[in-house]
Design a protein around this motif. Structure first.
Motif, PDB file in Angstrom:
ATOM      1  N   ALA A 112       7.584  -4.710  10.409  1.00 51.18           N
ATOM      2  CA  ALA A 112       7.726  -4.111  11.731  1.00 51.18           C
ATOM      3  C   ALA A 112       8.618  -2.888  11.719  1.00 51.18           C
ATOM      4  O   ALA A 112       8.638  -2.123  12.685  1.00 51.18           O
ATOM      5  N   SER A 113       9.345  -2.672  10.633  1.00 49.31           N
ATOM      6  CA  SER A 113      10.262  -1.538  10.548  1.00 49.31           C
ATOM      7  C   SER A 113       9.862  -0.521   9.485  1.00 49.31           C
ATOM      8  O   SER A 113      10.580   0.447   9.249  1.00 49.31           O
ATOM      9  N   ASP A 114       8.700  -0.727   8.837  1.00 51.01           N
ATOM     10  CA  ASP A 114       8.243   0.225   7.823  1.00 51.01           C
ATOM     11  C   ASP A 114       6.716   0.236   7.778  1.00 51.01           C
ATOM     12  O   ASP A 114       6.078  -0.817   7.652  1.00 51.01           O
ATOM     13  N   ALA A 115       6.137   1.453   7.876  1.00 53.64           N
ATOM     14  CA  ALA A 115       4.682   1.592   7.891  1.00 53.64           C
ATOM     15  C   ALA A 115       4.187   2.498   6.762  1.00 53.64           C
ATOM     16  O   ALA A 115       3.108   3.075   6.846  1.00 53.64           O
ATOM     17  N   THR A 116       4.970   2.617   5.709  1.00 52.80           N
ATOM     18  CA  THR A 116       4.568   3.447   4.570  1.00 52.80           C
ATOM     19  C   THR A 116       3.243   2.937   3.997  1.00 52.80           C
ATOM     20  O   THR A 116       3.097   1.754   3.714  1.00 52.80           O
ATOM     21  N   GLY A 117       2.270   3.848   3.844  1.00 51.32           N
ATOM     22  CA  GLY A 117       0.986   3.484   3.259  1.00 51.32           C
ATOM     23  C   GLY A 117       0.034   2.780   4.201  1.00 51.32           C
ATOM     24  O   GLY A 117      -1.042   2.350   3.783  1.00 51.32           O
ATOM     25  N   GLU A 118       0.395   2.675   5.474  1.00 55.66           N
ATOM     26  CA  GLU A 118      -0.442   1.940   6.417  1.00 55.66           C
ATOM     27  C   GLU A 118      -1.345   2.872   7.228  1.00 55.66           C
ATOM     28  O   GLU A 118      -1.493   4.054   6.922  1.00 55.66           O
ATOM     29  N   SER A 119      -1.961   2.328   8.270  1.00 52.47           N
ATOM     30  CA  SER A 119      -2.938   3.064   9.067  1.00 52.47           C
ATOM     31  C   SER A 119      -2.274   4.116   9.940  1.00 52.47           C
ATOM     32  O   SER A 119      -1.047   4.124  10.142  1.00 52.47           O
TER      33      SER A 119
END
Length: 204
Positions: A112-119
């Motif tokens: 919930a606190s990191d979206a590296t490499g996500e959509s």
């Protein structure tokens, strides 16, 4: 020899982004289709009393020196640089699905606190979440930092202490695009964490 920082990096003050009772520090890297613009807002002498004073000052100097200020226009003004205005940095950038550029507190993604490499949606939502939750100002522990070019830990100048101004990230989901466009404007601010020494930058 200073090393110019590649891209731009935004480091936000710690905040409880995921509601787990512990603060997370978000770091966001902008390296794709990045455009950087620096601007100095000089401000204006908007006060009527200030303008009256400058008019009186101009007349006084002319009388004492028996010379006229350059120019014949009635609306020309004497300008005093007293440090008013603002230093503004504008970033236009692009993100993409699966980007490996750090986007959160760990750089690992999947939380919930990191979206590296996500959509795209996750990246957009996370940046918005940090900006909504973080308290960004000049108080100790509340500063945000921007590294770009020689304004960096490895550059000639210290990272910029900044505050965001009307940030915007846009994704057109109807086009099923794999990229998103973002625009961030930052205003350089003063930090109250430690006294400012003008010589410190010259010593770097």
């Amino acid at each position: 020899m200073a090393v110019t920082f590649s891209g731009a990096k935004l480091t936000l003050p710690p905040a409880d982004v995921d509601n787990d009772g512990q603060p997370e520090q978000g770091v966001f890297e902008f390296r794709t289709n990045l455009t950087v613009a620096f601007q100095t807002r000089t401000g204006r002498l908007g006060s009527q009393k200030a303008n009256q004073f400058l008019a009186f000052f101009s007349d006084f100097i002319e009388q004492q020196t028996d010379t006229e200020f350059a120019g014949t226009g009635k609306r020309q003004q004497v300008v005093l640089d007293l440090g008013a205005g603002a230093h503004v940095i504008e970033l236009d950038f692009q993100g993409f699905t699966g980007s490996g550029h750090r986007w959160g507190d760990s750089g690992d993604g999947g939380t919930a606190s990191d979206a590296t490499g996500e959509s795209l949606q996750r990246q957009m939502e996370l940046l918005d979440r940090y900006l909504q939750v973080c308290e960004i100002d000049s108080r100790p522990g509340h500063e945000a930092y921007l590294e770009v070019g020689n304004y960096s830990e490895s550059g000639y100048y210290a990272p910029l202490v900044i505050a965001p101004e009307e940030p915007r990230v846009e994704v057109d989901f109807t086009e099923q695009s794999s990229t998103f466009d973002g625009s961030l404007t930052f205003v350089e601010t003063a930090s109250l964490s430690e006294p400012y020494h003008a010589s410190s930058r010259n010593e770097r």
